[in-house]
Design an enzyme around this catalytic site. Sequence first.
Site, PDB file in Angstrom:
ATOM      1  N   LEU A 155      -3.382   6.615 -11.079  1.00  0.00           N
ATOM      2  CA  LEU A 155      -3.075   5.500 -10.166  1.00  0.00           C
ATOM      3  C   LEU A 155      -3.627   4.226 -10.791  1.00  0.00           C
ATOM      4  O   LEU A 155      -4.710   4.242 -11.369  1.00  0.00           O
ATOM      5  CB  LEU A 155      -3.731   5.790  -8.814  1.00  0.00           C
ATOM      6  CG  LEU A 155      -3.896   4.669  -7.781  1.00  0.00           C
ATOM      7  CD1 LEU A 155      -3.910   5.278  -6.376  1.00  0.00           C
ATOM      8  CD2 LEU A 155      -5.163   3.842  -7.989  1.00  0.00           C
ATOM      9  N   ASN A 156      -2.853   3.120 -10.684  1.00  0.00           N
ATOM     10  CA  ASN A 156      -3.494   1.821 -10.959  1.00  0.00           C
ATOM     11  C   ASN A 156      -3.184   0.816  -9.860  1.00  0.00           C
ATOM     12  O   ASN A 156      -3.476   1.149  -8.694  1.00  0.00           O
ATOM     13  CB  ASN A 156      -3.340   1.358 -12.408  1.00  0.00           C
ATOM     14  CG  ASN A 156      -1.961   1.224 -12.977  1.00  0.00           C
ATOM     15  OD1 ASN A 156      -1.199   2.179 -13.004  1.00  0.00           O
ATOM     16  ND2 ASN A 156      -1.631   0.062 -13.463  1.00  0.00           N
ATOM     17  N   ASP A 157      -2.643  -0.334 -10.167  1.00  0.00           N
ATOM     18  CA  ASP A 157      -2.647  -1.455  -9.210  1.00  0.00           C
ATOM     19  C   ASP A 157      -2.079  -1.145  -7.814  1.00  0.00           C
ATOM     20  O   ASP A 157      -1.067  -0.451  -7.708  1.00  0.00           O
ATOM     21  CB  ASP A 157      -1.776  -2.604  -9.734  1.00  0.00           C
ATOM     22  CG  ASP A 157      -1.952  -2.891 -11.196  1.00  0.00           C
ATOM     23  OD1 ASP A 157      -2.863  -2.341 -11.807  1.00  0.00           O
ATOM     24  OD2 ASP A 157      -1.144  -3.669 -11.735  1.00  0.00           O
ATOM     25  N   GLN A 197       0.757   1.674  -8.363  1.00  0.00           N
ATOM     26  CA  GLN A 197       1.227   2.107  -9.666  1.00  0.00           C
ATOM     27  C   GLN A 197       0.821   3.563  -9.844  1.00  0.00           C
ATOM     28  O   GLN A 197      -0.363   3.909  -9.670  1.00  0.00           O
ATOM     29  CB  GLN A 197       0.570   1.243 -10.765  1.00  0.00           C
ATOM     30  CG  GLN A 197       1.138  -0.143 -10.849  1.00  0.00           C
ATOM     31  CD  GLN A 197       2.525  -0.112 -11.471  1.00  0.00           C
ATOM     32  OE1 GLN A 197       2.673   0.019 -12.660  1.00  0.00           O
ATOM     33  NE2 GLN A 197       3.552  -0.232 -10.642  1.00  0.00           N
ATOM     34  N   TYR A 237       6.914  -1.470 -12.854  1.00  0.00           N
ATOM     35  CA  TYR A 237       5.608  -2.115 -12.913  1.00  0.00           C
ATOM     36  C   TYR A 237       5.306  -2.860 -11.603  1.00  0.00           C
ATOM     37  O   TYR A 237       6.112  -2.899 -10.685  1.00  0.00           O
ATOM     38  CB  TYR A 237       5.554  -3.050 -14.122  1.00  0.00           C
ATOM     39  CG  TYR A 237       5.183  -2.338 -15.408  1.00  0.00           C
ATOM     40  CD1 TYR A 237       5.137  -0.951 -15.489  1.00  0.00           C
ATOM     41  CD2 TYR A 237       4.860  -3.067 -16.548  1.00  0.00           C
ATOM     42  CE1 TYR A 237       4.781  -0.309 -16.667  1.00  0.00           C
ATOM     43  CE2 TYR A 237       4.497  -2.431 -17.738  1.00  0.00           C
ATOM     44  CZ  TYR A 237       4.460  -1.049 -17.792  1.00  0.00           C
ATOM     45  OH  TYR A 237       4.099  -0.437 -18.952  1.00  0.00           O
ATOM     46  N   SER A 238       4.139  -3.511 -11.585  1.00  0.00           N
ATOM     47  CA  SER A 238       3.596  -4.073 -10.338  1.00  0.00           C
ATOM     48  C   SER A 238       4.413  -5.205  -9.726  1.00  0.00           C
ATOM     49  O   SER A 238       5.174  -5.880 -10.423  1.00  0.00           O
ATOM     50  CB  SER A 238       2.190  -4.587 -10.593  1.00  0.00           C
ATOM     51  OG  SER A 238       1.330  -3.503 -10.761  1.00  0.00           O
ATOM     52  N   ARG A 257       5.455 -10.443 -15.986  1.00  0.00           N
ATOM     53  CA  ARG A 257       5.488  -9.341 -15.009  1.00  0.00           C
ATOM     54  C   ARG A 257       4.712  -9.652 -13.728  1.00  0.00           C
ATOM     55  O   ARG A 257       4.007 -10.628 -13.634  1.00  0.00           O
ATOM     56  CB  ARG A 257       4.947  -8.050 -15.637  1.00  0.00           C
ATOM     57  CG  ARG A 257       3.559  -8.127 -16.208  1.00  0.00           C
ATOM     58  CD  ARG A 257       3.139  -6.744 -16.740  1.00  0.00           C
ATOM     59  NE  ARG A 257       1.907  -6.816 -17.481  1.00  0.00           N
ATOM     60  CZ  ARG A 257       1.819  -6.936 -18.800  1.00  0.00           C
ATOM     61  NH1 ARG A 257       2.909  -6.993 -19.547  1.00  0.00           N
ATOM     62  NH2 ARG A 257       0.630  -7.004 -19.384  1.00  0.00           N
ATOM     63  N   ASP A 258       4.849  -8.730 -12.792  1.00  0.00           N
ATOM     64  CA  ASP A 258       4.088  -8.698 -11.535  1.00  0.00           C
ATOM     65  C   ASP A 258       4.498  -9.797 -10.545  1.00  0.00           C
ATOM     66  O   ASP A 258       3.666 -10.624 -10.122  1.00  0.00           O
ATOM     67  CB  ASP A 258       2.570  -8.764 -11.812  1.00  0.00           C
ATOM     68  CG  ASP A 258       2.120  -7.768 -12.880  1.00  0.00           C
ATOM     69  OD1 ASP A 258       2.825  -6.756 -13.062  1.00  0.00           O
ATOM     70  OD2 ASP A 258       1.082  -7.993 -13.527  1.00  0.00           O
ATOM     71  N   GLU A 316      -2.241 -11.338 -15.536  1.00  0.00           N
ATOM     72  CA  GLU A 316      -1.550 -10.287 -14.801  1.00  0.00           C
ATOM     73  C   GLU A 316      -1.745 -10.504 -13.296  1.00  0.00           C
ATOM     74  O   GLU A 316      -2.691 -11.149 -12.860  1.00  0.00           O
ATOM     75  CB  GLU A 316      -2.097  -8.913 -15.206  1.00  0.00           C
ATOM     76  CG  GLU A 316      -1.865  -8.611 -16.678  1.00  0.00           C
ATOM     77  CD  GLU A 316      -2.167  -7.157 -17.059  1.00  0.00           C
ATOM     78  OE1 GLU A 316      -1.301  -6.510 -17.657  1.00  0.00           O
ATOM     79  OE2 GLU A 316      -3.268  -6.681 -16.755  1.00  0.00           O
TER      80      GLU A 316
END
Length: 459
Positions: A20-22, A38, A81-82, A140-141, A196
């Site tokens: 797991l991330n963001d 994520q 992605y985020s 991104r994001d 980011e």
Amino acid sequence: MSKSDAYNLKYHITPTHGLLNDPNGLAYFQGQYHVFYQWNPYGTEHKNKSWGHVVSDDLVNWHRKETALVPSEWYDKDGIYSGGSIVHEGKLYLFYTGNVINKDGTRASYQCAAVSEDGHQFQKLGPLFEHPAGYTRHVRDPKVWKDDSGNWWLIVGAQREDLTGDALVYKSEDLISWSCQGSFLEQEHSFGYMWECPDVLQFPEHDVFVFSPQGLPEEGDQYKNPNQSGYIIGRISESGKFLGTLSDFNELDRGFDFYAPQTFKVNNRILMFGWMSAMTEETEQAVPTIEEGWVHALTLPREIVFADGVLYQRPLHELQLLRQHEVHEGISNSGQWSLPSLAAEVVIRFMEQPDSFQLIIRNSVQIDYDHEQNSLTVWRTNWLTNEKEHRRAVLGHSLAELHMFIESSSIELFVNEGEEVFSLRYFLEDTNERSVRFESDCSEAVLSMYRLQESIDEE
Ligand code: FRU
């Protein structure tokens, strides 16, 4: 492989398996809180990112849902992605970055949207606009908000062709056609190599730009993690430019493990989750839960309050719903106690500004208060190098309270109702150790300890 109790977290959002991330797409929609994150469901490396999904009625007890978005189209085939979300005309819109690795090894990124009528099934709407000229593929994001005149704004993190970080802002009247307004900051700048997860918080008198710059050189007690997350305070002009200065950049969390936070606003409260990690790849791969096939967690939800010119982060009052059993003790100079559980909450309230002290948790994590400097230093043992390492912050007010959420492998320490926060992971060999030791020559305090209940159902 399954999660063992040794390092599993009971009241934080973790993945069932994988990495797991963001936090992503935070929303309140049709009476429920939605948290996406994520997620690599196929392994514990940074690959195959999709959006995992949990929902809650109260921000505390979570239910797992089917994966919301998975790579499936030419524009997101190598990773979802985020990004953020908005609720508009009864629908939940998600904004994300499609990550693409071409056959020749070159990469591309696309800012995309998806929409849902029920909050569970999402229909992809495809890329929103062309890649901006003058920027590398590191764009991104996306995060979207609406202004008082009904215009939509979208901000993305970016890297300029000269390899410096930036954020770009776009405007739309209909959420479909977007026009690039250029760099979000009015100020000329060179601050890290990539920004980011940008985010914008709006308060009556101020706007706050939150982002996660990569590549800031360490400076005293600041920027000691591989990447940082922080904010600057300013104002957004009518043309969508942020008026504020990067020299005022302030880290959000003073601990070892905090990155890529995201906020959302519900009933006038601004709530934030972060990713409870800011590790190098080597440190990440040495996390003991990797052997059990999972890694990482989100932070607890925090309420963001603007006071005295800074952001305070308070643990949500809803977390009190998790309290099951409590113990209150007076502290006079020194003492030793045992945590009621490895899913615990501990509050120490000082009667008056304390003398210097040491607080040692589970014979491992140590919190030192220096009365002269009015500073707190948090020590842990690095599980890769076995060395002691620390993070330090000087407080703006005298120390009145330490509020800790202690789990088997994580601690979040809120100081003075969120004036500073230290988040960290730690991994003990003696997984049964539960001691809390306080050592001081002259400090009077009240210690409250709670056992907290498990808050995610693994249906
Ligand atoms: C931040 C980040 C984002 C990106 C995502 C990929 O941790 O690198 O910039 O969208 O993670 O998982």
